[in-house]
Motif scaffolding. Structure first.
Motif, PDB file in Angstrom:
ATOM      1  N   ALA A   1       0.809  -1.227   0.000  1.00 52.91           N
ATOM      2  CA  ALA A   1       0.000   0.000   0.000  1.00 52.91           C
ATOM      3  C   ALA A   1       0.839   1.273   0.000  1.00 52.91           C
ATOM      4  O   ALA A   1       0.285   2.366   0.036  1.00 52.91           O
ATOM      5  N   THR A   2       2.172   1.149  -0.060  1.00 53.90           N
ATOM      6  CA  THR A   2       2.993   2.345  -0.240  1.00 53.90           C
ATOM      7  C   THR A   2       2.642   2.961  -1.589  1.00 53.90           C
ATOM      8  O   THR A   2       2.507   2.248  -2.594  1.00 53.90           O
ATOM      9  N   LEU A   3       2.499   4.279  -1.616  1.00 57.96           N
ATOM     10  CA  LEU A   3       2.242   5.001  -2.862  1.00 57.96           C
ATOM     11  C   LEU A   3       3.525   5.662  -3.323  1.00 57.96           C
ATOM     12  O   LEU A   3       4.240   6.278  -2.528  1.00 57.96           O
ATOM     13  N   LEU A   4       3.820   5.532  -4.610  1.00 61.17           N
ATOM     14  CA  LEU A   4       4.999   6.154  -5.210  1.00 61.17           C
ATOM     15  C   LEU A   4       4.531   7.269  -6.135  1.00 61.17           C
ATOM     16  O   LEU A   4       3.891   7.008  -7.154  1.00 61.17           O
ATOM     17  N   PHE A   5       4.843   8.499  -5.759  1.00 60.98           N
ATOM     18  CA  PHE A   5       4.455   9.677  -6.542  1.00 60.98           C
ATOM     19  C   PHE A   5       5.657  10.157  -7.346  1.00 60.98           C
ATOM     20  O   PHE A   5       6.644  10.618  -6.772  1.00 60.98           O
ATOM     21  N   PHE A   6       5.569  10.040  -8.662  1.00 60.36           N
ATOM     22  CA  PHE A   6       6.641  10.467  -9.563  1.00 60.36           C
ATOM     23  C   PHE A   6       6.417  11.920  -9.931  1.00 60.36           C
ATOM     24  O   PHE A   6       5.277  12.354 -10.137  1.00 60.36           O
ATOM     25  N   GLU A   7       7.513  12.702 -10.032  1.00 60.93           N
ATOM     26  CA  GLU A   7       7.358  14.142 -10.232  1.00 60.93           C
ATOM     27  C   GLU A   7       6.648  14.490 -11.529  1.00 60.93           C
ATOM     28  O   GLU A   7       6.036  15.551 -11.634  1.00 60.93           O
ATOM     29  N   GLY A   8       6.642  13.579 -12.513  1.00 61.76           N
ATOM     30  CA  GLY A   8       5.937  13.828 -13.773  1.00 61.76           C
ATOM     31  C   GLY A   8       4.443  13.575 -13.692  1.00 61.76           C
ATOM     32  O   GLY A   8       3.718  13.803 -14.660  1.00 61.76           O
ATOM     33  N   GLY A   9       3.948  13.059 -12.548  1.00 58.31           N
ATOM     34  CA  GLY A   9       2.518  12.887 -12.365  1.00 58.31           C
ATOM     35  C   GLY A   9       2.036  11.463 -12.193  1.00 58.31           C
ATOM     36  O   GLY A   9       0.894  11.240 -11.793  1.00 58.31           O
ATOM     37  N   VAL A  10       2.877  10.473 -12.482  1.00 59.26           N
ATOM     38  CA  VAL A  10       2.474   9.068 -12.336  1.00 59.26           C
ATOM     39  C   VAL A  10       2.400   8.693 -10.859  1.00 59.26           C
ATOM     40  O   VAL A  10       3.206   9.158 -10.047  1.00 59.26           O
ATOM     41  N   THR A  11       1.434   7.847 -10.503  1.00 53.50           N
ATOM     42  CA  THR A  11       1.369   7.257  -9.167  1.00 53.50           C
ATOM     43  C   THR A  11       1.292   5.743  -9.319  1.00 53.50           C
ATOM     44  O   THR A  11       0.468   5.231 -10.070  1.00 53.50           O
ATOM     45  N   LEU A  12       2.174   5.046  -8.605  1.00 51.24           N
ATOM     46  CA  LEU A  12       2.146   3.590  -8.547  1.00 51.24           C
ATOM     47  C   LEU A  12       1.798   3.173  -7.130  1.00 51.24           C
ATOM     48  O   LEU A  12       2.174   3.839  -6.162  1.00 51.24           O
ATOM     49  N   LYS A  13       1.098   2.048  -7.001  1.00 52.66           N
ATOM     50  CA  LYS A  13       0.777   1.503  -5.682  1.00 52.66           C
ATOM     51  C   LYS A  13       1.484   0.163  -5.524  1.00 52.66           C
ATOM     52  O   LYS A  13       1.365  -0.718  -6.379  1.00 52.66           O
ATOM     53  N   VAL A  14       2.218   0.033  -4.437  1.00 48.49           N
ATOM     54  CA  VAL A  14       2.942  -1.204  -4.153  1.00 48.49           C
ATOM     55  C   VAL A  14       1.954  -2.265  -3.703  1.00 48.49           C
ATOM     56  O   VAL A  14       1.133  -2.035  -2.813  1.00 48.49           O
ATOM     57  N   ASP A  15       2.038  -3.441  -4.327  1.00 52.65           N
ATOM     58  CA  ASP A  15       1.223  -4.569  -3.894  1.00 52.65           C
ATOM     59  C   ASP A  15       1.948  -5.321  -2.789  1.00 52.65           C
ATOM     60  O   ASP A  15       1.446  -5.440  -1.690  1.00 52.65           O
ATOM     61  N   PHE A  16       3.155  -5.836  -3.097  1.00 51.09           N
ATOM     62  CA  PHE A  16       3.892  -6.624  -2.121  1.00 51.09           C
ATOM     63  C   PHE A  16       5.285  -6.904  -2.655  1.00 51.09           C
ATOM     64  O   PHE A  16       5.611  -6.526  -3.780  1.00 51.09           O
ATOM     65  N   GLN A  17       6.095  -7.594  -1.854  1.00 51.92           N
ATOM     66  CA  GLN A  17       7.402  -8.031  -2.336  1.00 51.92           C
ATOM     67  C   GLN A  17       7.230  -9.029  -3.469  1.00 51.92           C
ATOM     68  O   GLN A  17       6.269  -9.791  -3.496  1.00 51.92           O
ATOM     69  N   ASN A  18       8.198  -9.024  -4.373  1.00 53.34           N
ATOM     70  CA  ASN A  18       8.231 -10.012  -5.439  1.00 53.34           C
ATOM     71  C   ASN A  18       9.070 -11.192  -4.942  1.00 53.34           C
ATOM     72  O   ASN A  18      10.220 -11.017  -4.557  1.00 53.34           O
ATOM     73  N   GLY A  19       8.490 -12.353  -4.910  1.00 59.78           N
ATOM     74  CA  GLY A  19       9.220 -13.532  -4.450  1.00 59.78           C
ATOM     75  C   GLY A  19      10.180 -14.041  -5.510  1.00 59.78           C
ATOM     76  O   GLY A  19       9.805 -14.184  -6.669  1.00 59.78           O
ATOM     77  N   PRO A  20      11.441 -14.307  -5.153  1.00 62.32           N
ATOM     78  CA  PRO A  20      12.389 -14.829  -6.138  1.00 62.32           C
ATOM     79  C   PRO A  20      12.023 -16.248  -6.564  1.00 62.32           C
ATOM     80  O   PRO A  20      11.502 -17.019  -5.760  1.00 62.32           O
ATOM     81  N   CYS A  21      12.274 -16.572  -7.827  1.00 57.33           N
ATOM     82  CA  CYS A  21      11.938 -17.904  -8.330  1.00 57.33           C
ATOM     83  C   CYS A  21      13.087 -18.458  -9.168  1.00 57.33           C
ATOM     84  O   CYS A  21      13.969 -17.723  -9.612  1.00 57.33           O
ATOM     85  N   LYS A  22      13.035 -19.762  -9.410  1.00 55.92           N
ATOM     86  CA  LYS A  22      14.111 -20.417 -10.165  1.00 55.92           C
ATOM     87  C   LYS A  22      14.086 -20.016 -11.636  1.00 55.92           C
ATOM     88  O   LYS A  22      15.111 -20.118 -12.315  1.00 55.92           O
ATOM     89  N   ILE A  23      12.951 -19.533 -12.163  1.00 57.87           N
ATOM     90  CA  ILE A  23      12.899 -19.089 -13.568  1.00 57.87           C
ATOM     91  C   ILE A  23      13.784 -17.854 -13.752  1.00 57.87           C
ATOM     92  O   ILE A  23      14.559 -17.769 -14.700  1.00 57.87           O
TER      93      ILE A  23
END
Length: 196
Positions: free
Chosen positions: A116-138
């Motif tokens: 739920a962390t919000l990332l506000f980019f100075e150009g106007g984009v906002t991204l919302k963090v879902d969760f950590q990305n789990g590492p995988c063997k692929i």
């Protein structure tokens, strides 16, 4: 009722260090100078879409169930990738090899930012963090291929423990627009607590 300790919300700053897109039929990305983002993520990207099919990460659904796509973007820290590479005893892990879309600098332990962390980019984009990305063997196999050791199964598998809690974050587009390399970002962390 006794409430758990509540850590107040706060803000931290970062800078966009690199941008990458996967335009083919593989998750491996290539560097670009800017990213045009829509509500479905990066149009044409391997992970674009408002929805996606469930896989092994969602055992509570039959495989292939259509669900919301919270994996539109992968955010990485080169510092964390360097730590994982050192643990794997290799020189480096490049963001492209593991499907990174955005590398950010300036936030220590980027992968530990809460959901739920919000990332506000100075150009106007906002991204919302879902969760950590789990590492995988692929992703580990992609690293092995890129360093010229495609048959080294041990190396590929070593990525999983080496990158645990260092594999970056998954995010989705809350407000679309364009992100450029060098752009400033403000991360707004929500209140945090441990539910017991």
């Amino acid at each position: 009722m006794n409430l758990p300790e509540i850590v107040p919300s706060r803000k931290v700053s970062a800078v966009v260090e690199g941008l990458f897109v996967a335009n083919g039929d593989d998750f491996v990305t290539a560097p670009v100078g800017e990213l045009e983002l829509a509500y479905e993520g990066i149009p044409g990207d391997f992970h674009a879409g408002l929805t996606r099919k469930s896989g092994s990460r969602e055992p509570w659904y039959p495989r292939g169930t259509e669900m919301r796509n919270e994996r539109q973007l992968t955010l990485l820290s080169r510092d964390e990738l360097a730590e994982a590479a050192a643990e794997m005893e290799i020189e480096a892990i490049e963001p492209e090899w593991i499907g990174g879309n955005i590398t950010l600098s300036g936030i220590p332990m980027l992968s530990m930012l809460p959901a739920a962390t919000l990332l506000f980019f100075e150009g106007g984009v906002t991204l919302k963090v879902d969760f950590q990305n789990g590492p995988c063997k692929i992703a580990g196999a992609s690293i092995a291929r890129n360093i010229g050791r495609p048959d080294d199964v041990g190396l590929a598998l070593s990525f999983v423990p080496a990158a645990k809690r260092r594999r970056g974050l998954l995010a989705w587009v809350e407000k679309p627009g364009t992100i450029a390399v060098g752009e400033k970002v403000q991360a707004r962390l929500p209140e945090q607590w441990i539910y017991s």
